[in-house]
Design a protein around this motif. Structure first.
Motif, PDB file in Angstrom:
ATOM      1  N   GLU A 124     -22.089 -33.973  79.559  1.00  0.00           N
ATOM      2  CA  GLU A 124     -21.906 -35.422  79.438  1.00  0.00           C
ATOM      3  C   GLU A 124     -23.133 -36.174  79.939  1.00  0.00           C
ATOM      4  OE1 GLU A 124     -19.465 -38.373  82.166  1.00  0.00           O
ATOM      5  OE2 GLU A 124     -18.105 -37.217  80.888  1.00  0.00           O
ATOM      6  N   GLU A 125     -23.682 -35.735  81.079  1.00  0.00           N
ATOM      7  CA  GLU A 125     -24.847 -36.407  81.647  1.00  0.00           C
ATOM      8  C   GLU A 125     -26.085 -36.204  80.784  1.00  0.00           C
ATOM      9  OE1 GLU A 125     -27.242 -38.504  84.503  1.00  0.00           O
ATOM     10  OE2 GLU A 125     -25.157 -38.530  83.830  1.00  0.00           O
ATOM     11  N   ALA A 126     -26.259 -35.005  80.232  1.00  0.00           N
ATOM     12  CA  ALA A 126     -27.403 -34.761  79.357  1.00  0.00           C
ATOM     13  C   ALA A 126     -27.348 -35.667  78.137  1.00  0.00           C
ATOM     14  CB  ALA A 126     -27.424 -33.292  78.932  1.00  0.00           C
ATOM     15  N   LEU A 127     -26.184 -35.764  77.500  1.00  0.00           N
ATOM     16  CA  LEU A 127     -26.051 -36.622  76.324  1.00  0.00           C
ATOM     17  C   LEU A 127     -26.294 -38.081  76.691  1.00  0.00           C
ATOM     18  CD1 LEU A 127     -25.372 -36.851  73.321  1.00  0.00           C
ATOM     19  CD2 LEU A 127     -22.960 -37.073  73.962  1.00  0.00           C
ATOM     20  N   ARG A 128     -25.833 -38.508  77.847  1.00  0.00           N
ATOM     21  CA  ARG A 128     -26.035 -39.888  78.268  1.00  0.00           C
ATOM     22  C   ARG A 128     -27.517 -40.205  78.428  1.00  0.00           C
ATOM     23  NH1 ARG A 128     -27.091 -42.975  82.444  1.00  0.00           N
ATOM     24  NH2 ARG A 128     -27.477 -41.208  83.819  1.00  0.00           N
ATOM     25  N   ARG A 129     -28.249 -39.300  79.059  1.00  0.00           N
ATOM     26  CA  ARG A 129     -29.680 -39.550  79.272  1.00  0.00           C
ATOM     27  C   ARG A 129     -30.460 -39.521  77.960  1.00  0.00           C
ATOM     28  NH1 ARG A 129     -31.665 -37.083  85.042  1.00  0.00           N
ATOM     29  NH2 ARG A 129     -29.917 -37.830  86.287  1.00  0.00           N
ATOM     30  N   TRP A 130     -30.093 -38.616  77.067  1.00  0.00           N
ATOM     31  CA  TRP A 130     -30.775 -38.591  75.769  1.00  0.00           C
ATOM     32  C   TRP A 130     -30.460 -39.850  74.964  1.00  0.00           C
ATOM     33  CZ3 TRP A 130     -28.418 -33.131  74.698  1.00  0.00           C
ATOM     34  CH2 TRP A 130     -29.054 -32.183  75.507  1.00  0.00           C
ATOM     35  N   ALA A 131     -29.179 -40.222  74.939  1.00  0.00           N
ATOM     36  CA  ALA A 131     -28.780 -41.382  74.131  1.00  0.00           C
ATOM     37  C   ALA A 131     -29.385 -42.669  74.664  1.00  0.00           C
ATOM     38  CB  ALA A 131     -27.257 -41.495  74.087  1.00  0.00           C
ATOM     39  N   ASP A 132     -29.480 -42.813  75.991  1.00  0.00           N
ATOM     40  CA  ASP A 132     -30.081 -44.019  76.556  1.00  0.00           C
ATOM     41  C   ASP A 132     -31.538 -44.162  76.129  1.00  0.00           C
ATOM     42  OD1 ASP A 132     -27.739 -44.677  77.750  1.00  0.00           O
ATOM     43  OD2 ASP A 132     -28.339 -44.155  79.786  1.00  0.00           O
ATOM     44  N   ALA A 133     -32.243 -43.025  76.027  1.00  0.00           N
ATOM     45  CA  ALA A 133     -33.632 -43.076  75.559  1.00  0.00           C
ATOM     46  C   ALA A 133     -33.689 -43.283  74.053  1.00  0.00           C
ATOM     47  CB  ALA A 133     -34.360 -41.787  75.946  1.00  0.00           C
ATOM     48  N   ALA A 134     -32.858 -42.547  73.316  1.00  0.00           N
ATOM     49  CA  ALA A 134     -32.875 -42.646  71.859  1.00  0.00           C
ATOM     50  C   ALA A 134     -32.492 -44.040  71.384  1.00  0.00           C
ATOM     51  CB  ALA A 134     -31.925 -41.604  71.261  1.00  0.00           C
ATOM     52  N   ALA A 135     -31.643 -44.725  72.123  1.00  0.00           N
ATOM     53  CA  ALA A 135     -31.184 -46.056  71.713  1.00  0.00           C
ATOM     54  C   ALA A 135     -32.289 -47.096  71.793  1.00  0.00           C
ATOM     55  CB  ALA A 135     -30.004 -46.483  72.579  1.00  0.00           C
ATOM     56  N   LEU A 136     -33.409 -46.762  72.418  1.00  0.00           N
ATOM     57  CA  LEU A 136     -34.523 -47.709  72.508  1.00  0.00           C
ATOM     58  C   LEU A 136     -35.365 -47.732  71.239  1.00  0.00           C
ATOM     59  CD1 LEU A 136     -35.681 -46.984  76.177  1.00  0.00           C
ATOM     60  CD2 LEU A 136     -34.306 -48.904  75.361  1.00  0.00           C
TER      61      LEU A 136
END
Length: 676
Positions: free
Chosen positions: A534-546
């Motif tokens: 869950e934490e890995a996906l959150r960190r990737w998505a927060d970056a990808a959403a930029l």
């Protein structure tokens, strides 16, 4: 010798001095008696004393002297005599009588007549203290900032007029359905509750600002909590753009004592009704609360590191329940706790449809485990993607590790390189520095492998500085910047450049990034933690959403991993459902409630013996948490079904009070810890 009690027997000058002293003593006694005279109306103050001992976590009655009758109001700070010393406290209420049969001590003084502790916050503090097995005084230290006397004397200017643009708000939310209906419900005085999965390339601060504006239009207040100061600044700008200047305040720890207290007073006095801040803002005494918002509730910054360790999400949801307010739990990913709110029907879903997500971003995977084993950290397709994207804008590269080279190994046999003095790990601080120990700092220029004698070193894991160096060599005419550690960039321009950042330190690019690259995804997935995926996906998505709309995201990792597959599909809801199902099958939160008891092994054993846990409770452990067995700390986990969570909290609270009263060795209790 003459008796001092009979001044007439003393010499003349001495006699006069004694008479003056006696007169002064009589006057002082009369003045104190007059000051201690109880107030005519509600002469009893119920005071919550600021004492951290659990067995004293209750109110104590004091007499209100007539001189303090108008200033010792509920919510005011006072000084009282307690256990032989002056201590701080808050007046919770005034009454006509006391249950105490003896003589009541008077209040020592009113520190400030400003009512900073509002009834709803006092009630919240009590409920959080019970839920997390803590004390109300500990909760109030998190909720109410330190007094700043000069600032307190200043008036809080009222907010000026503003105009609500309902059409602009609905237009901003149109890609997230049923977002417009959610806003209309708020604007008409409703209290809807939603879990919002934001699509990539979404200007989420603007959408949060429109939700706040809709609530404000109904005459109610809003509390917005975000992980850090960068996010506060973004929401601050969005609120100004939507509502105008002077309609809200910000509450952050780094604002300074004067400004923080000034903004707190503006909320407390009702001069402002919208507040945005970090986790401390969840306690803001907003008048007539209509909406609570938490963004990125999976971020560990929302977990309070101080006792009793409340989580911002739980604090806000409790306020929404008790104050009949709406709730918005938003993020680019969905936590299992948010997914559970949807399963139970407590909240409804707001999300973009699949077509909108596909229009906004394309995610692809590059590299394999074989490439990584061969040292191919940045595959060729990543280099090509970066070069192509630089033709149209900046590129973000996320790497999990900070520094240059924090781990070294033998080039031949892959044995980790260790310090010859303390056996700590060797690292490189820069391209021209020799290996040095990360623990004791010893430089080892002549290092040789203890296993095979080889002197060559390799770097199995690279930090952001080394990554930036490699990209700089590969792209000689391109500016490469880093954002990490103590040097975090808030924003970058739309110019051609590469930004290498660690998770959480990614700056926002003007107009969005043309491409985002996620390196070393295996590192985040390899964490031994309940929330690793869950934490890995959150960190990737927060970056990808930029990324800008229509941009490209390239992740380097194993294409068979389900978490990376969820990223490629941009399916945070599906990933949360899978994680929730696995948790339910394993009887882990949110299907159950957990608590940890940590301390010296003997103290933990005593605590378990004294704990009157529910009959269904399971005890897991104890285990040594620092690898030193009986010499270090140990921890035991107590697990109960979710329905019996309140019973467990009450049992743990009673345990704390019992241990405090008996003056036993302290243990640290955490209810629902964010991680194990």
């Amino acid at each position: 010798m003459a008796d001092a009690d009979d001044p007439e027997l003393l010499p003349g000058m001495v006699r006069a001095t004694v008479k003056a002293s006696q007169a002064k003593a009589r006057a002082t006694k009369a003045r104190k008696a007059a000051e201690a005279e109880p107030a005519a109306v509600d002469p009893v103050a119920r005071v919550l004393v600021d004492v951290p001992l659990p067995h004293l976590d209750r109110t104590f009655d004091y007499t209100v002297p007539v001189a303090m009758a108008d200033t010792a109001v509920p919510g005011a700070r006072v000084k009282v005599r307690f256990a032989g010393q002056d201590v701080d406290g808050f007046v919770l209420a005034r009454g006509a009588e006391s249950d105490h049969t003896g003589r009541l001590a008077p209040l020592r003084r009113v520190v400030s007549a400003e009512p900073v502790l509002h009834p709803q916050i006092a009630t919240l503090a009590g409920e959080l203290a019970e839920r997390y097995a803590g004390t109300r005084s500990d909760v109030l230290r998190l909720a109410i900032p330190q007094r700043h006397a000069t600032t307190e004397k200043e008036p809080s200017a009222p907010a000026g007029p503003w105009a609500h643009d309902a059409a602009a708000g609905e237009a901003a939310w149109v890609d997230h359905q049923p977002g417009p209906a959610f806003l209309r419900h708020l604007a008409t005085g409703g209290s809807p509750r939603a879990v919002w999965s934001a699509a990539p390339a979404t200007d989420w601060p603007a959408l949060v600002a429109h939700a706040a504006a809709a609530t404000h239009a109904s005459g109610r207040g809003v509390v917005i909590c975000v992980p850090d100061g960068k996010d506060v600044a973004r929401v601050d700008r969005a609120l100004i753009a939507v509502l105008g200047e002077g309609q809200h305040v910000t509450l952050t720890a780094d604002a300074g004592p004067a400004r923080r207290y000034r903004d707190f007073l503006a909320i407390s006095r009702g001069a402002r009704r919208i507040v945005v801040g970090t986790r401390g803002a969840s306690f803001a005494p907003v008048d007539d609360l209509g909406l609570v918002v938490i963004w990125d509730d999976g971020d560990d910054l929302h977990a309070e590191p101080r006792a009793p360790y409340p989580h911002t999400r739980e604090t806000l949801l409790l306020r929404a329940e008790r104050e009949s307010a709406g709730a918005l739990i938003g993020g680019f990913v969905r936590t299992v706790e948010a997914a559970y709110l949807l399963r139970t029907g407590w909240a409804q879903e707001i999300a973009a449809d699949r077509a909108e997500v596909r229009r906004r971003v394309t995610v692809q995977l590059a590299g394999t485990e074989t490439d990584r084993a061969r040292g191919g950290r940045i595959p060729r397709e990543v280099h090509l993607a970066v070069r192509d994207a630089l033709e149209t804008g900046p590129v973000l590269v996320q790497t999990p590790r900070l520094g240059y080279v924090n781990i070294l190994a033998c080039e031949r046999c892959r044995t980790p390189a260790r310090c010859q003095v303390c056996l700590g790990p060797l690292a490189l601080a820069g391209p021209a520095t020799p290996p040095a120990c990360r623990w004791c700092g010893t430089v080892d220029e002549a290092w040789a492998c203890a296993e095979c004698g080889h002197r060559g070193l390799r770097a199995p894991i690279l930090g952001d500085a080394r990554t930036a160096e490699e990209l700089g060599r590969a792209l000689p005419n391109t500016r490469v910047r880093t954002s990490s550690g103590d040097t975090v960039l808030a924003t970058v321009s739309a110019a051609k450049q590469v930004v290498v950042a660690t998770p959480g330190a990614e700056p926002v690019a003007e107009g969005g990034y043309a491409a985002v690259v996620l390196l070393d995804t295996w590192l985040l997935l390899s964490r031994i933690d309940l929330r690793a995926g869950e934490e890995a996906l959150r960190r990737w998505a927060d970056a990808a959403a930029l990324v800008r709309p229509g941009g490209r995201v390239v992740a380097v990792g194993d294409p068979a991993h389900p978490t990376l597959q969820a990223l490629v599909r941009w399916d945070p809801a599906g990933n949360a459902e899978r994680e929730t199902d696995e948790r339910l099958a394993a009887h882990l939160p949110p299907a159950s409630r957990l608590a940890t008891i940590t301390g010296d092994p003997g103290a933990v054993d005593d605590a378990v013996t004294l704990l009157a846990a529910p009959a269904s409770a399971e005890l897991l452990g104890p285990v040594a948490i620092d690898g030193r067995g009986a010499e270090g700390e140990s921890r035991i986990v107590v697990r109960v079904p979710r329905a019996e969570g309140p019973d467990l909290s009450r049992a743990l609270g009673e345990l704390q009070r019992l241990r405090s009263a008996r003056k036993l060795d302290a243990v640290r209790i955490q209810v629902d810890p964010p991680t194990l």
